[in-house]
Design an enzyme around this catalytic site. Structure first.
Site, PDB file in Angstrom:
ATOM      1  N   MET A 129       0.829  -1.198   0.000  1.00 25.97           N
ATOM      2  CA  MET A 129       0.000   0.000   0.000  1.00 25.97           C
ATOM      3  C   MET A 129       0.864   1.248   0.000  1.00 25.97           C
ATOM      4  O   MET A 129       0.784   2.077  -0.901  1.00 25.97           O
ATOM      5  CB  MET A 129      -0.926   0.020   1.216  1.00 25.97           C
ATOM      6  CG  MET A 129      -2.048  -0.985   1.195  1.00 25.97           C
ATOM      7  SD  MET A 129      -3.172  -0.672   2.588  1.00 25.97           S
ATOM      8  CE  MET A 129      -4.274  -2.075   2.442  1.00 25.97           C
ATOM      9  N   PRO A 132       6.418   6.102  -1.508  1.00 24.73           N
ATOM     10  CA  PRO A 132       7.274   7.201  -1.042  1.00 24.73           C
ATOM     11  C   PRO A 132       6.518   8.487  -0.770  1.00 24.73           C
ATOM     12  O   PRO A 132       6.869   9.251   0.126  1.00 24.73           O
ATOM     13  CB  PRO A 132       8.276   7.365  -2.194  1.00 24.73           C
ATOM     14  CG  PRO A 132       8.385   5.992  -2.783  1.00 24.73           C
ATOM     15  CD  PRO A 132       6.992   5.421  -2.685  1.00 24.73           C
ATOM     16  N   ALA A 182      -9.647   8.399  -4.689  1.00 26.08           N
ATOM     17  CA  ALA A 182      -9.793   7.156  -3.929  1.00 26.08           C
ATOM     18  C   ALA A 182     -10.738   6.176  -4.616  1.00 26.08           C
ATOM     19  O   ALA A 182     -10.595   4.957  -4.466  1.00 26.08           O
ATOM     20  CB  ALA A 182     -10.298   7.457  -2.519  1.00 26.08           C
ATOM     21  N   GLN A 245      -9.156  -4.833  11.265  1.00 29.70           N
ATOM     22  CA  GLN A 245      -8.466  -6.023  11.785  1.00 29.70           C
ATOM     23  C   GLN A 245      -6.967  -5.786  11.865  1.00 29.70           C
ATOM     24  O   GLN A 245      -6.316  -6.219  12.823  1.00 29.70           O
ATOM     25  CB  GLN A 245      -8.757  -7.250  10.920  1.00 29.70           C
ATOM     26  CG  GLN A 245      -7.992  -8.485  11.416  1.00 29.70           C
ATOM     27  CD  GLN A 245      -8.561  -9.786  10.922  1.00 29.70           C
ATOM     28  OE1 GLN A 245      -9.739 -10.073  11.127  1.00 29.70           O
ATOM     29  NE2 GLN A 245      -7.737 -10.597  10.272  1.00 29.70           N
ATOM     30  N   GLU A 246      -6.405  -5.100  10.868  1.00 31.89           N
ATOM     31  CA  GLU A 246      -4.979  -4.779  10.925  1.00 31.89           C
ATOM     32  C   GLU A 246      -4.670  -3.946  12.162  1.00 31.89           C
ATOM     33  O   GLU A 246      -3.685  -4.179  12.865  1.00 31.89           O
ATOM     34  CB  GLU A 246      -4.560  -4.019   9.669  1.00 31.89           C
ATOM     35  CG  GLU A 246      -3.116  -3.559   9.679  1.00 31.89           C
ATOM     36  CD  GLU A 246      -2.696  -2.865   8.393  1.00 31.89           C
ATOM     37  OE1 GLU A 246      -1.590  -2.305   8.359  1.00 31.89           O
ATOM     38  OE2 GLU A 246      -3.490  -2.881   7.418  1.00 31.89           O
ATOM     39  N   GLN A 283      10.878   2.735  47.281  1.00 32.24           N
ATOM     40  CA  GLN A 283       9.494   3.132  47.068  1.00 32.24           C
ATOM     41  C   GLN A 283       9.240   3.601  45.640  1.00 32.24           C
ATOM     42  O   GLN A 283       8.186   3.283  45.051  1.00 32.24           O
ATOM     43  CB  GLN A 283       9.107   4.250  48.043  1.00 32.24           C
ATOM     44  CG  GLN A 283       7.624   4.605  47.981  1.00 32.24           C
ATOM     45  CD  GLN A 283       7.261   5.765  48.885  1.00 32.24           C
ATOM     46  OE1 GLN A 283       7.654   6.899  48.623  1.00 32.24           O
ATOM     47  NE2 GLN A 283       6.542   5.486  49.966  1.00 32.24           N
ATOM     48  N   ASN A 370      -0.696   7.308  14.635  1.00 33.59           N
ATOM     49  CA  ASN A 370      -1.621   7.511  15.752  1.00 33.59           C
ATOM     50  C   ASN A 370      -2.386   8.824  15.636  1.00 33.59           C
ATOM     51  O   ASN A 370      -3.507   8.942  16.138  1.00 33.59           O
ATOM     52  CB  ASN A 370      -0.849   7.438  17.074  1.00 33.59           C
ATOM     53  CG  ASN A 370      -0.522   6.006  17.457  1.00 33.59           C
ATOM     54  OD1 ASN A 370      -0.738   5.080  16.669  1.00 33.59           O
ATOM     55  ND2 ASN A 370      -0.010   5.804  18.655  1.00 33.59           N
ATOM     56  N   GLU A 371      -1.801   9.794  14.945  1.00 38.03           N
ATOM     57  CA  GLU A 371      -2.518  11.042  14.717  1.00 38.03           C
ATOM     58  C   GLU A 371      -3.716  10.806  13.790  1.00 38.03           C
ATOM     59  O   GLU A 371      -4.804  11.365  14.009  1.00 38.03           O
ATOM     60  CB  GLU A 371      -1.569  12.084  14.113  1.00 38.03           C
ATOM     61  CG  GLU A 371      -0.505  12.608  15.070  1.00 38.03           C
ATOM     62  CD  GLU A 371       0.616  11.604  15.346  1.00 38.03           C
ATOM     63  OE1 GLU A 371       1.302  11.755  16.368  1.00 38.03           O
ATOM     64  OE2 GLU A 371       0.794  10.667  14.536  1.00 38.03           O
TER      65      GLU A 371
END
Length: 383
Positions: A129, A132, A182, A245-246, A283, A370-371
């Protein structure tokens, strides 16, 4: 620490067999694989012979026919806790990420040709997928597939391809209608030994050294019309359907790696002496471990529930995005704190925690950064 109810007796038997296999055949060999930057063929066929690869392949195509994602979750759990993140990613890409495209969208002919090898480990799968100039933004793909009547001609390049150097077959995303954005993407099954396919040497990465990640070039690669997955120009929809799922798989590896790091650190602080006593008696050490154990326990409960929902067909993209971003953030945070408790030794490659630290960082990048995960969650909240 908290009793788990997600697995039955058969799951636990599978888990125990896998633990024994990983300890005997993967952990001792991983240092050599890291130096080679890839797993050898016998690592794949060995796992396949034991029934640990592509367990979802139906019996009619040479597999075990297990339609239960909990077995996939166990594989991520065992390998992640053992610190074998490189091999884990290789197997996950093959079994959890590539295989579903064949199962959901492949013709009977495609399945009969490739799936027996998926289960046996004689065929290694990859998914192409990222490019560059197009990573998380799949709409920006530039690889083209031109209809030539009785075949397609694929040209372009892909990068950061896991299993890329050793793969025999790949699902390749390419533009069949460049003007449609897309809506012009299609997916193809490509024999990676075809003329025109060139694989660069595996990248020199920060971590996951046993995982062969590389760049792949396609120059006038002839792909038979029958190798189209599903319908033309529906590739983006197919990817969006299977990406949850990925992402839950990445999250499962994240929580497992955090558990493994915590377990290793608990043992280390019991043995390591400072100022005349084990550092487990300080501690700061005790409080830090308590904090980490609590976060990890909450993460495991969350992931167990999402696995159940996925098995019931109820996991949506937003929940999978929550799993991916939160568990990989947790993985990096827990391992960083655990390394700190190791002191200088934590920075030495021979220690589990040092390798775990290096392996963890990519988890927050691939399968969508993650963004991007936060953006997907926000879209669901605000829709």
């Amino acid at each position: 620490m908290i009793p788990r109810t997600i697995y039955n007796e058969e799951h636990l038997m599978f888990r125990q067999s896998l633990v024994e296999y990983v300890n005997q055949h993967i952990v001792p060999n991983n240092p050599a694989w890291e130096k080679a930057k890839m797993m050898p063929r016998e690592a794949w066929t060995g796992a396949g012979a034991m029934g640990f690869l592509a367990v979802n392949v139906p019996e009619e195509y040479g597999g075990m026919g297990i339609a239960d994602f909990r077995y996939n979750a166990i594989a991520a759990e065992v390998l992640g806790q053992a610190g074998m993140v490189g091999p884990a990613i290789g197997f996950q890409v093959h079994s959890d990420i590539v295989l579903p495209y064949f199962l959901h969208y492949g013709s009977d002919e495609i399945k009969r040709r490739w799936l027996p090898g998926f289960a046996s480990g004689e065929v290694i799968g990859a998914i192409c997928m990222s490019e560059p100039g197009a990573g998380s933004d799949l709409k920006g793909l530039r690889t083209s597939a031109v209809d030539k009547g009785d075949h397609y001609l694929i040209n372009g390049s892909k990068t950061f391809i896991s299993n890329g150097y050793t793969c025999d077959v790949a699902v390749v995303a390419a533009k069949t209608n460049p003007a449609a954005g897309a809506k012009g993407i299609s997916l193809f099954v490509v024999d990676m030994h075809s003329p025109g396919v060139t694989k660069n040497k595996p990248f020199e990465k920060v971590g996951m050294h046993a995982q062969d990640t590389c760049e792949i070039f396609f120059e006038d690669v002839v792909v038979p019309k029958d190798n189209l997955l599903g319908e033309e120009n529906q590739g983006f929809i197919y990817m969006m359907t299977l990406l949850p799922q990925e992402r839950i798989s990445v999250g499962l590896l994240g929580i497992a790696a955090a558990e493994g790091a915590l377990e290793q650190t608990v043992e280390y602080v019991r043995q390591r002496q400072a100022f005349g006593k084990p550092i487990s008696e300080f501690q700061n050490t005790r409080f830090k471990l308590a904090e980490l154990a609590t976060e990890v326990a909450m993460g495991r409960i969350f992931m167990d529930r999402l696995v159940e929902l996925h098995c019931e067909g109820k996991l949506d993209a937003a929940m999978a995005s929550m799993a991916k971003y939160s568990m990989t953030d947790l993985q990096c945070r827990v391992i960083d704190e655990c390394l700190q408790l190791h002191g200088g030794y934590g920075y030495m490659w021979e220690y589990y925690i040092a390798r775990a630290y290096a392996d963890a960082r990519a988890q927050r990048i691939y399968a969508g950064t993650n963004e991007i995960m936060k953006e997907l969650i926000a879209r669901k909240l605000l829709s």
